[in-house]
Design a protein around this motif. Structure first.
Motif, mmCIF file in Angstrom:
data_model
loop_
_atom_site.group_PDB
_atom_site.id
_atom_site.type_symbol
_atom_site.label_atom_id
_atom_site.label_comp_id
_atom_site.label_asym_id
_atom_site.label_seq_id
_atom_site.Cartn_x
_atom_site.Cartn_y
_atom_site.Cartn_z
ATOM 1 N N GLY A 1 0.814 -1.207 0.000
ATOM 2 C CA GLY A 1 0.000 0.000 0.000
ATOM 3 C C GLY A 1 0.847 1.256 0.000
ATOM 4 N N TYR B 1 -11.548 4.253 7.168
ATOM 5 C CA TYR B 1 -11.498 2.806 7.398
ATOM 6 C C TYR B 1 -12.266 2.494 8.681
ATOM 7 N N GLY C 1 -7.528 7.830 4.551
ATOM 8 C CA GLY C 1 -8.780 7.231 4.130
ATOM 9 C C GLY C 1 -9.753 7.050 5.272
ATOM 10 N N ASP D 1 -10.565 6.488 -0.049
ATOM 11 C CA ASP D 1 -9.100 6.403 -0.176
ATOM 12 C C ASP D 1 -8.628 7.668 -0.890
ATOM 13 N N TYR E 1 -1.925 -2.003 2.843
ATOM 14 C CA TYR E 1 -2.772 -2.702 1.868
ATOM 15 C C TYR E 1 -4.054 -3.234 2.506
ATOM 16 N N ASP F 1 -6.271 -0.259 2.710
ATOM 17 C CA ASP F 1 -6.539 0.305 1.386
ATOM 18 C C ASP F 1 -7.551 -0.546 0.625
ATOM 19 N N LEU G 1 -2.491 4.538 4.892
ATOM 20 C CA LEU G 1 -3.110 3.220 4.743
ATOM 21 C C LEU G 1 -2.109 2.179 4.233
ATOM 22 N N SER H 1 -1.034 8.847 2.061
ATOM 23 C CA SER H 1 -2.420 8.424 1.844
ATOM 24 C C SER H 1 -3.211 8.564 3.141
ATOM 25 N N ASN I 1 -4.982 10.226 -1.803
ATOM 26 C CA ASN I 1 -3.550 10.501 -1.768
ATOM 27 C C ASN I 1 -3.350 12.009 -1.814
#
Length: 237
Positions: free
Chosen positions: A123, A167, A165, A186, A177, A180, A175, A163, A188
């Motif tokens: 990730g 979650y 996100g 998500d 993997y 992600d 994040l 990154s 960047n």
């Protein structure tokens, strides 16, 4: 709870080794948790044809993943005879991002190519590539200054990417993997050391996200960028 047991505002462990290759004018191995990327900077005393006689330099990027950078082997793109759309999109992002942090007049009519090769992916490979790519670029420019090939430092400031996100319903930083692949949102963020925004890539997965949530992601991105810039400074002193 995050799969890595990190706090919502906690980055993965970041380490950088510089001058990891013999021939490149600048190079580093950046490790962001289990994402490992070798970044090299190559200086050429020429520019692409469309830049000739403009007095401007050029910074560009190339990106690739080794076949076993992931848990299953991916076919080499050279074998397929073409780059994937994902690869082309990422390397254009790397080039755009690093050009935003350089004075191309001060660089003069020369090109610096940043090659980012992912040897292990977990990730955030594009973010690690930009952050490590800036370190390689800084080292290459240091060489130009030391050899008196340029008079003034063309680097305007630091460029780093991280990154963020949503979650498990929570805004989280950096994040991996596992996150992600299941994140509701998500994004960047490519930013400078003064919190200037170069580029934001963000999307929702199955549900929208609110302005409040975006603001929370932006706050996390600023926090993460500051940590990455500190790593860059320590690596290039």
């Amino acid at each position: 709870m995050r799969p890595s047991q990190r706090a919502t505002n906690q980055m993965r462990t970041i380490t950088v080794d510089t001058n990891v290759t013999k021939h490149a004018e600048g190079s580093c191995l950046i490790k962001c948790g289990d994402t490992h990327v070798i970044c090299t900077a190559s200086v050429e005393e020429r520019v692409p044809p469309f830049m000739r006689n403009t007095g401007l330099g050029w910074v560009t990027g190339e990106y690739g993943m080794l076949p076993r950078a992931t848990n299953t082997r991916n076919r080499r793109e050279a074998t397929a005879g073409k780059q994937s759309g994902r690869t082309q999109e990422i390397q254009r992002l790397i080039g755009r991002s690093l050009r935003a942090g350089i004075d191309r007049v001060a660089l003069g009519e020369r090109q610096i190519t940043i090659d980012c090769d992912v040897i292990q992916a977990d990730g955030g490979t594009r973010c690690a590539s930009i952050t490590g790519g800036w370190i390689a670029l800084r080292l290459a420019v240091n060489g130009l200054l030391e050899n008196k090939l340029i008079k003034n430092d063309p680097i305007i400031g630091h460029v780093a990417a991280v990154s963020c996100g949503i979650y498990g319903g929570q805004p989280v930083l950096d994040l991996d993997y596992a996150e992600d692949s299941e994140a509701g949102t998500d994004a960047n963020f490519v930013m400078t050391d003064t919190n200037g925004i170069i580029e934001i890539q963000g999307s929702a997965e199955g549900a929208t996200f609110s302005r409040t949530e975006f603001n929370a992601l932006m706050d996390l991105a600023e926090l993460g960028t500051a940590e990455l810039v500190a790593v860059q400074k320590a690596a290039t002193l």
